[in-house]
Scaffold this motif. Structure first.
Motif, mmCIF file in Angstrom:
data_model
loop_
_atom_site.group_PDB
_atom_site.id
_atom_site.type_symbol
_atom_site.label_atom_id
_atom_site.label_comp_id
_atom_site.label_asym_id
_atom_site.label_seq_id
_atom_site.Cartn_x
_atom_site.Cartn_y
_atom_site.Cartn_z
ATOM 1 N N ALA A 1 0.826 -1.211 0.000
ATOM 2 C CA ALA A 1 0.000 0.000 0.000
ATOM 3 C C ALA A 1 0.861 1.262 0.000
ATOM 4 N N ARG B 1 2.572 1.555 -3.447
ATOM 5 C CA ARG B 1 1.590 1.920 -4.481
ATOM 6 C C ARG B 1 1.220 3.402 -4.361
ATOM 7 N N ASN B 2 1.002 3.863 -3.136
ATOM 8 C CA ASN B 2 0.639 5.265 -2.952
ATOM 9 C C ASN B 2 1.774 6.198 -3.358
ATOM 10 N N THR C 1 1.876 6.329 -7.095
ATOM 11 C CA THR C 1 0.755 7.107 -7.614
ATOM 12 C C THR C 1 0.972 8.597 -7.367
ATOM 13 N N ASP C 2 1.489 8.941 -6.201
ATOM 14 C CA ASP C 2 1.781 10.348 -5.915
ATOM 15 C C ASP C 2 2.782 10.899 -6.918
#
Lengths: 185, 196
Positions: free
Chosen positions: A83, A86-87, A90-91
């Protein structure tokens, strides 16, 4: 490296707890276990190798900084790491969006977001599990699954008997099954 | 191998011939399917071999297009080796590197066929060696990428066939442009046997 053998015996969650209090050696062990998985996740998300490498570095910095928030009562380490990585990826994508031309492998048959998420999680788990394989077993898996070599061709390539290839393949699959069941479920 | 990967029954055997408990057989088959679904993990480039520092800040985002990077890699192959096969990244064979034996392995030659990068950005390769017999030590030979003469990234290792002819698949991380040469040495030795 203060105590590499100790860290190698720890679970991902235990390593995260140590990273949370600033243990660099624990972070290095986590990096060893997850570097390819994080890079693979970034590649799937971004498509471009250069940007993926940048994103992977960003993801590990984020893991470093966030580790103190990891709570083992809420789950094992692998989903938490997934998590956070992935974040971070994505950021990074939001900060520096790229032209879409390089990602267009084909307009038809593209997976849905849910399918992509499931595939990414599967790849994350498997790539992490591959790190548990000893150096004499990993090549037989790589050559069979990703280079398309037959068992006989693998025996020739590695200079080992065919029976040894078969034994190592079966042993590697069992080891991967153990890793996927025990650490990553 | 099909596009779905190797045949599980060829790898492990059918459940009634494998000697495995059916539950264990199913467990291994599940891993087999996961390996196929996951695809190959990417190899780490030199830049990713070590973890970042906690206070690392990337101040200059790199915004490179894949084609630019591929072109740069292609350029290194052309510049450093002087020979190319195929016409660009659309070809199955991306390029070919030729290596010649040093005085320590006079008469040895090798070619490295570099194929298109796989889904994970790795560069599959195949090295074909002639005239390089197994060393007396029995150790394998290693293939390294170099820059300014320094060994930086190992692409693979191989055991030479008794007749001196060997063909072995290998792999390398994406950034071929970070290197300017290739070298073959005996494991544990610094003596170059084949160089570009």
């Amino acid at each position: 490296m203060a105590r590499p053998s100790d860290d190698q015996a720890l679970t991902d969650g235990e390593l995260l707890e140590r990273v949370g209090v600033g243990d660099r050696t624990a972070f290095e062990e986590l990096y060893r276990r997850y570097a390819r998985a994080v890079l693979g996740l970034a590649l799937r998300r971004l498509g471009d190798r250069g940007r993926a490498e940048d994103a992977a570095q960003d993801a590990f910095v984020a893991i470093w900084k966030s580790a103190r928030t990891y709570d083992p009562r809420r789950g094992s380490g692998a989903p938490w790491l997934y998590a956070v990585a992935r974040n971070a990826i994505t950021d990074g994508l939001r900060r520096a969006p790229e032209p879409t031309m390089e990602l267009s492998d084909g307009p038809t048959g593209e997976p849905s977001p849910a399918e992509r998420a499931e595939t990414s999680w599967t790849a994350w788990q498997v790539h992490r599990a591959l790190e548990v394989l000893p150096s004499h077993e990993r090549p037989v898996i790589e050559l069979a699954y990703w280079r398309g070599l037959s068992q006989s061709e693998i025996a020739d390539a590695l200079g080992i008997p065919l029976g040894t290839v078969k034994t190592r393949t079966r042993s590697a699959l069992a080891r991967l099954a153990d890793a996927l069941e025990e650490e990553l479920r | 191998m099909s596009e779905r990967g190797p045949d599980f029954d060829e790898l492990v055997g059918p459940v009634d011939e494998s000697g495995l408990d059916p539950v264990e057989h199913d467990r291994l088959r599940n891993v087999h399917e996961l390996l196929i679904a996951a695809g190959p993990p990417p190899e780490l480039s030199v830049q990713l071999e070590a973890p970042p520092r906690r206070d690392a800040v990337r101040t200059r985002p790199r915004r490179r297009l894949r084609l630019v990077a591929i072109a740069a890699s292609f350029g290194v192959l052309a510049f450093g080796v002087g020979y190319l096969a195929g016409g660009g990244p659309d070809y199955e064979t991306f390029g070919q590197v030729t290596m010649t034996g040093t005085t320590a392995a006079a008469g040895a030659r090798a070619t490295i066929d570099v194929f298109d990068a796989d889904a994970a950005g790795n560069w599959p390769m195949e090295i074909t060696v002639t005239g390089l017999n197994p060393p007396p030590s029995g150790k394998p030979y290693e293939v390294w990428l170099t820059r300014d003469g320094a060994r930086l990234a190992q692409c693979g290792s191989f055991l030479a066939d008794p007749d001196g002819t060997t063909r072995v698949p290998m792999n390398a991380p994406f950034k071929l442009r970070d290197y300017d040469g290739w070298i073959v040495v005996e494991e544990g030795s610094d003596v170059p046997l084949l160089t570009t």
